[in-house]
Design an enzyme around this catalytic site. Sequence first.
Site, PDB file in Angstrom:
ATOM      1  N   HIS A 255       0.004  -9.588   2.921  1.00 57.67           N
ATOM      2  CA  HIS A 255       0.384  -8.346   3.610  1.00 57.67           C
ATOM      3  C   HIS A 255      -0.514  -8.117   4.835  1.00 57.67           C
ATOM      4  CE1 HIS A 255       1.897  -4.106   3.643  1.00 57.67           C
ATOM      5  NE2 HIS A 255       0.709  -3.884   4.190  1.00 57.67           N
ATOM      6  N   GLU A 256      -1.814  -8.167   4.637  1.00 50.92           N
ATOM      7  CA  GLU A 256      -2.735  -7.903   5.751  1.00 50.92           C
ATOM      8  C   GLU A 256      -2.664  -9.020   6.794  1.00 50.92           C
ATOM      9  OE1 GLU A 256      -3.682  -5.006   5.913  1.00 50.92           O
ATOM     10  OE2 GLU A 256      -3.484  -4.388   3.816  1.00 50.92           O
ATOM     11  N   HIS A 259      -0.020  -7.993   9.191  1.00 55.15           N
ATOM     12  CA  HIS A 259      -0.523  -7.025  10.187  1.00 55.15           C
ATOM     13  C   HIS A 259      -1.350  -7.726  11.268  1.00 55.15           C
ATOM     14  CE1 HIS A 259       0.758  -3.240   8.516  1.00 55.15           C
ATOM     15  NE2 HIS A 259       0.182  -3.460   7.336  1.00 55.15           N
ATOM     16  N   GLU A 285       4.270  -2.338   9.851  1.00 51.51           N
ATOM     17  CA  GLU A 285       4.552  -2.554   8.431  1.00 51.51           C
ATOM     18  C   GLU A 285       5.742  -3.491   8.246  1.00 51.51           C
ATOM     19  OE1 GLU A 285       2.359  -1.428   6.420  1.00 51.51           O
ATOM     20  OE2 GLU A 285       3.261  -1.593   4.436  1.00 51.51           O
TER      21      GLU A 285
END
Lengths: 490, 490
Positions: A255-256, A259, A285
């Site tokens: 997830h990160e 980003h 997101e």
Amino acid sequence: MSAMQELMAYQRDTEALGQIAGRLGWDQETVMPRGATEQRGEEIGALEGVLHARRTDPRIGDWLAKAEPADEVEEAHLRHIRRSYERQTRIPARLATELARVTSLAQGIWAEARGRNDVGMFLPTLKQVVALKREEAAALANGGDLYDALLDDYEPGATAESIGAMFDRLRPRLVALREAVLGAAHQPAPLEGHFPAEAQMRLARMLASAFGYDWTRGRLDLAVHPFSSGSGNDARITTRVVEAEPLNCIYSTVHETGHACYELGIDPDYLLTPLGNGVSMGVHESQSRIYENQLGRSRAFTGWLFQRMTEEFGALSVADAEAFYGTVNRVQPGYIRTEADEVNYNLHVMLRFDLERQMIAGTLEVADLEEAWNARFLADFGVAVDLPANGMLQDVHWSVGLFGYFPTYSLGNVYAGCLNKALRAEVPDVDAALARGTAAPATEWLRDKVQRHGGLYQPREVIARACGEEPSEAPLLDYLEAKFGDIYKL
Amino acid sequence: MSAMQELMAYQRDTEALGQIAGRLGWDQETVMPRGATEQRGEEIGALEGVLHARRTDPRIGDWLAKAEPADEVEEAHLRHIRRSYERQTRIPARLATELARVTSLAQGIWAEARGRNDVGMFLPTLKQVVALKREEAAALANGGDLYDALLDDYEPGATAESIGAMFDRLRPRLVALREAVLGAAHQPAPLEGHFPAEAQMRLARMLASAFGYDWTRGRLDLAVHPFSSGSGNDARITTRVVEAEPLNCIYSTVHETGHACYELGIDPDYLLTPLGNGVSMGVHESQSRIYENQLGRSRAFTGWLFQRMTEEFGALSVADAEAFYGTVNRVQPGYIRTEADEVNYNLHVMLRFDLERQMIAGTLEVADLEEAWNARFLADFGVAVDLPANGMLQDVHWSVGLFGYFPTYSLGNVYAGCLNKALRAEVPDVDAALARGTAAPATEWLRDKVQRHGGLYQPREVIARACGEEPSEAPLLDYLEAKFGDIYKL
């Protein structure tokens, strides 16, 4: 120098100082000694004071009046600067400094309260933060809706009404899907065992690499609440390790990475300009979620991941890659948003969206928040909250003043659904590559269609351009129903 | 608010922003991704621009004219602020920003050049730095001596003449001692073996604790060139690990612990005021050196250390604690200043002092530096430099613009000699405690006599007050002759 050039030179220093604020935030949540908390509050307060003074400098108004943009890029620069100038000049310097100081302190208090499951310890600070945010919202709203004024900071153009309507359309199909899934005869098994921290971190690095993370322009560390930080050539990621739950570390990392890859993928020409950051939290997101879910939790990628985990940890408690695919996508009514499956996730957001709107409207007192949270959680998920750390103390957001931020998570999910549909239609070999442990064909498409543009287009516009159609909830819901219908043999 | 109060409130934000610059420096040398180097240069340049504007704000002149100090503390505040204001207003903003930008980049280039032993790669940058520092010195000197103007930044009140005279008094006795030691029949053995990095870091933590380092207000990391950073409640240390040379890591750690303990020992009332930092580099170095040498390399402490090392690494190549005491204090004509023994150390500094004075005076061109360094090293140490990394590329200082900084190391050694004499006279149980692995009686005395005062007194004054007499070279030379006469059985 022309007004445009003077403005851009001035803005460049402001952007650089803004990056420094980001570095301090990273430091505070990863490496800062505990005893430095109060001093750091003063440091950040002083820097925010400088930033606020720069962002509201009357010369910006003069330059904006005189600047003549030469092209689409310069027009976008001016749009961002004008927007920031208009918002910032509405916020008194005293309030900006106070908000920075209080939220810096509040974060430490939140972390301690969460560790101790002590709501009472956190409430006085939260009350202070809410009061300051309401004051900020009133200054920004100029007579309009308070919550919209805050939301606009994270998602320009979005309103509580449009978000509410989106949730109204999402909720029935999500709830129906969840009920069908929870009632299904076939239920994937949980992953059981002990997964040493060191091996999890090794795997986390491997995963970031699989998704194209550029280690020369970033790094991976541990944090209580995983986050990504920085842009340009320094976009760092964090993760967390729970030795009984490796999927937590794995999917936090992916997830990160999403980003950070957004920031690192922006056109280098936009470095330290207003276009040099992700355009909104929703679009941000969309990148983290498509990396995490549509790519990272796909059958193809989890097949590869199953092999890597077997190598790192020995035989797993699930028999084969197909069973592991079910395990990774297991639907359960858990307490924690960041650990929620794709079906439940947006329901967690809806709860926060409604509660924070009420707090900002002044119809929910901070003192009543725990009761309201617990009642709503029981109603929405059918389970009573057992501990505050599993309830209203689980997220860092409100302590640092992020009101209006939560709904951008759901916007991101919706955008990720749209992007996934377009990606799959345009790039045929996504799954074949994922099965080999690389997301390159997908991430290259995303970099070209979304990431490289930075702040050039408006949030919805960048998604619409990438997908060739206006964003809507349908692709996400279709994807979820197909994926979970298949896994749960509905 | 009175002028004094307004000035102090303004100054507090400036101090906080100065702390931020320190955090960025720490970040850059410990955790920053390599690809962020250029961007970081812009970030630091922007922050230095802000700091310079604040430090030269004409309001400071007005406040200084009107402020009425109530006591000795406020008088000291005004003395520091006036000094900074007078110095900073002489430096044009463009020069300050350019220096910050260039030295930030130069540091990365130096590190790479050192790694590759490539002097040519470093020279263009160093030339740029020297030119900027000469420009700065000319602005500061106001017709006076260029080098003195730079030296004064690190050691208020010191001059090249007084330092030169100090070196003239140090050199003959140091050279005579070195010759006697190198010609002695008894020679301590070197420490040989392989010392795993993890165990060295474990020991480093133990050592910082033995010297009273407050882990809630600091941390230990790795860096190419060990340093300490920050003040108030966030004073971090770094060390380096060479697996064949554990004494490098051990004494770098104790040295940096001394610096950090000085900052952490300052009266908390002085936090984020002009008194909230160590008063000069010389006094700073007196703390790091007395921790490292007079305490850390004492017979008492090395006895304890011998036991701990045996526990960490198994049997050592030296037989017992007495032999180990000799090994730790072994005198050798090595290349590297930071690894030099107590007898040779100041001779390394004298070389740098003379060369940097010539560079700033314009009588030594950067292009001729390597030749000058190597010739001087051969003359002073009787050994030819083999590699640039062992010669002019070994120190970070010049790359970051620290001209006039080196002699403060020797001043620190001289001050440490004075403090050690007074400490031993006043505190009887120093050695007994060191033999048990704690420096507490010594560090408590140092905190009370030196550290807690921060910037309250002038540099020489704080040492004179602690010792009850004016500082001089004699105590250091007496200590060295006694200690090494004993070890080498002269």
